[in-house]
Design a protein around this motif. Structure first.
Motif, PDB file in Angstrom:
ATOM      1  N   LEU A  76      48.412 -21.112  12.701  1.00  5.66           N
ATOM      2  CA  LEU A  76      48.448 -21.455  11.277  1.00  5.66           C
ATOM      3  C   LEU A  76      48.832 -22.919  11.056  1.00  5.66           C
ATOM      4  O   LEU A  76      49.150 -23.325   9.943  1.00  5.66           O
ATOM      5  CB  LEU A  76      49.445 -20.562  10.528  1.00  5.66           C
ATOM      6  CG  LEU A  76      48.984 -19.176  10.071  1.00  5.66           C
ATOM      7  CD1 LEU A  76      48.638 -18.288  11.262  1.00  5.66           C
ATOM      8  CD2 LEU A  76      50.060 -18.508   9.224  1.00  5.66           C
ATOM      9  N   ALA A  77      48.824 -23.711  12.132  1.00  3.89           N
ATOM     10  CA  ALA A  77      49.337 -25.078  12.046  1.00  3.89           C
ATOM     11  C   ALA A  77      48.320 -26.010  11.398  1.00  3.89           C
ATOM     12  O   ALA A  77      47.326 -26.368  12.017  1.00  3.89           O
ATOM     13  CB  ALA A  77      49.685 -25.587  13.441  1.00  3.89           C
ATOM     14  N   CYS A  78      48.568 -26.380  10.156  1.00  3.04           N
ATOM     15  CA  CYS A  78      47.785 -27.412   9.461  1.00  3.04           C
ATOM     16  C   CYS A  78      48.222 -27.440   8.003  1.00  3.04           C
ATOM     17  O   CYS A  78      48.409 -26.382   7.399  1.00  3.04           O
ATOM     18  CB  CYS A  78      46.285 -27.132   9.521  1.00  3.04           C
ATOM     19  SG  CYS A  78      45.310 -28.491   8.835  1.00  3.04           S
ATOM     20  N   CYS A  96      43.890 -29.990  13.242  1.00  4.09           N
ATOM     21  CA  CYS A  96      42.877 -28.930  13.295  1.00  4.09           C
ATOM     22  C   CYS A  96      42.210 -28.861  14.662  1.00  4.09           C
ATOM     23  O   CYS A  96      42.097 -27.782  15.255  1.00  4.09           O
ATOM     24  CB  CYS A  96      41.815 -29.165  12.224  1.00  4.09           C
ATOM     25  SG  CYS A  96      42.323 -28.881  10.523  1.00  4.09           S
ATOM     26  N   VAL A  97      41.765 -30.017  15.154  1.00  8.94           N
ATOM     27  CA  VAL A  97      40.918 -30.039  16.350  1.00  8.94           C
ATOM     28  C   VAL A  97      41.747 -30.036  17.634  1.00  8.94           C
ATOM     29  O   VAL A  97      41.570 -29.172  18.502  1.00  8.94           O
ATOM     30  CB  VAL A  97      39.961 -31.240  16.300  1.00  8.94           C
ATOM     31  CG1 VAL A  97      39.098 -31.283  17.565  1.00  8.94           C
ATOM     32  CG2 VAL A  97      39.073 -31.158  15.049  1.00  8.94           C
ATOM     33  N   ALA A 117      43.657 -19.242  11.894  1.00 13.13           N
ATOM     34  CA  ALA A 117      43.696 -19.182  10.436  1.00 13.13           C
ATOM     35  C   ALA A 117      42.745 -20.243   9.905  1.00 13.13           C
ATOM     36  O   ALA A 117      43.102 -21.407   9.760  1.00 13.13           O
ATOM     37  CB  ALA A 117      45.118 -19.416   9.932  1.00 13.13           C
ATOM     38  N   SER A 118      41.516 -19.834   9.656  1.00 14.34           N
ATOM     39  CA  SER A 118      40.528 -20.742   9.087  1.00 14.34           C
ATOM     40  C   SER A 118      40.627 -20.654   7.563  1.00 14.34           C
ATOM     41  O   SER A 118      41.631 -20.176   7.024  1.00 14.34           O
ATOM     42  CB  SER A 118      39.126 -20.409   9.598  1.00 14.34           C
ATOM     43  OG  SER A 118      38.205 -21.422   9.239  1.00 14.34           O
ATOM     44  N   GLU A 150      35.989 -30.024   7.597  1.00 14.89           N
ATOM     45  CA  GLU A 150      35.300 -30.189   8.872  1.00 14.89           C
ATOM     46  C   GLU A 150      36.239 -29.951  10.055  1.00 14.89           C
ATOM     47  O   GLU A 150      35.807 -29.508  11.116  1.00 14.89           O
ATOM     48  CB  GLU A 150      34.683 -31.584   8.954  1.00 14.89           C
ATOM     49  CG  GLU A 150      33.588 -31.838   7.918  1.00 14.89           C
ATOM     50  CD  GLU A 150      32.304 -31.077   8.201  1.00 14.89           C
ATOM     51  OE1 GLU A 150      32.354 -29.857   8.496  1.00 14.89           O
ATOM     52  OE2 GLU A 150      31.235 -31.702   8.120  1.00 14.89           O
ATOM     53  N   GLY A 151      37.523 -30.253   9.872  1.00 16.40           N
ATOM     54  CA  GLY A 151      38.479 -29.938  10.923  1.00 16.40           C
ATOM     55  C   GLY A 151      38.535 -28.452  11.208  1.00 16.40           C
ATOM     56  O   GLY A 151      38.543 -28.013  12.367  1.00 16.40           O
TER      57      GLY A 151
END
Length: 316
Positions: A76-78, A96-97, A117-118, A150-151
């Motif tokens: 869930l990191a972002c 993200c990447v 987690a998108s 996009e990430g």
């Protein structure tokens, strides 16, 4: 099926969703390793868990490789709100990447099942409504929101390539707008914006003419969906939409928040931000069929709980 006594890693575990997920995992008996760099998360959200014998906190940035013993991983990191992810867009894309690459490498070493987690933002400003998982989206690759959109799309690509190339057990969940206690006052999301403005007596800011629509899932329902996805049979990888299919306009949401909060604030309009989607609503047929999941908390009930949380927070 879920193995008993497992050790579960939650990255972004001190955030809004992560803290609720850590609590749910503790309740069901997991050993939980919460990883967060506290870029947007805070220790306050996980304060009740810090002394729990099955909870461990590790301050770490997922853009740096991590090597720990775990059975399952929730990534869930972002930063998830536009205010936060646009503040440092390069860092957002790196999280993200590179975060996905590092956690997938960890999962491959440990043969751990991993969930990404998108986000519904992978659909962009959609031409298909509601949005089913087979829709590829309409995303601006160079706009202000691209670091996040996009990430997350690239992270999904990495997950499916690891699944195909290494046989890794993956789950990809596309999260739609979620709200509830522990949202941040200044995160720029529409629910927290409307509630804090209403409770302070400030004008409630609606962007554009307010006709753009969203659908809102209460946090408890969302967490149930994440757990159901992680526990689903290995053959079901997703992507799967998790969100509430009940849709309403931003103007209608503002009016509902004013009514439930008893506020006398007025609604004002400001220009629509770039690339702001006109519509957003999940098709959750896949979640109903494969996870036996659908949201249960009505909007008025969830908003009332969230308003009570923000009222206590602001009064304090």
């Amino acid at each position: 099926m879920r193995p008993s006594g497992q050790r579960t890693l939650v990255t972004g575990g001190a955030g809004f969703l992560g803290s609720h997920l850590c609590e749910a995992l503790i309740r069901r008996g997991d050993q939980v390793l919460c990883v967060d760099n506290f870029h947007t998360g805070t220790r306050d959200t996980i304060a009740p868990l810090l002394e729990h014998p099955r909870f461990e906190l590790l301050q770490h940035d997922v853009t740096v490789p991590l090597d720990v013993e775990v059975d399952r991983i929730f990534n869930l990191a972002c930063p998830a709100s536009p205010v936060h992810y646009q503040h440092d867009p390069v860092r957002t894309t790196r999280t993200c990447v590179l975060g996905a690459m590092n956690l997938l490498a960890l999962a491959e070493r440990r043969r751990a099942r991993i969930l990404q987690a998108s986000t519904s933002e992978v659909y962009g400003d959609p031409e298909v409504h509601p949005q089913p998982e087979h829709y590829w989206g309409r995303v601006n690759p160079t706009g202000l929101r691209s670091c996040y959109n996009e990430g997350k799309r690239c992270a999904e690509t990495l997950f499916f390539d690891y699944h195909r190339q290494y046989g890794l057990e993956i789950k990809v969940v596309r999260i739609f707008n979620t709200y509830g206690p522990r949202m941040y006052v200044d995160d720029g999301r529409v629910v927290s914006n409307f509630i804090t403005q209403a409770l302070r007596g400030d004008p409630v800011t609606v962007y554009g003419d307010g006709s753009q629509t969203r659908s809102f899932c209460y946090v408890d329902d969302l967490i149930d969906g994440l757990l159901a996805a992680m526990d689903s049979p290995a053959a079901f990888t997703g992507p799967v939409n998790i969100g509430n299919p009940d849709e309403l306009s931003m103007r209608a949401l503002a009016e509902r928040v004013l009514r439930l909060s008893g506020s006398s604030s007025r609604i004002v309009h400001q220009p629509l931000p770039p690339d702001d989607p006109k519509v957003r609503r999940p098709d959750i047929a896949l979640a109903r069929k494969n996870l036996g999941w659908q949201p249960r908390v009505p909007l008025d009930e969830g908003l009332a709980k969230t308003i009570a949380y923000f009222r206590a927070l602001l009064n304090a």
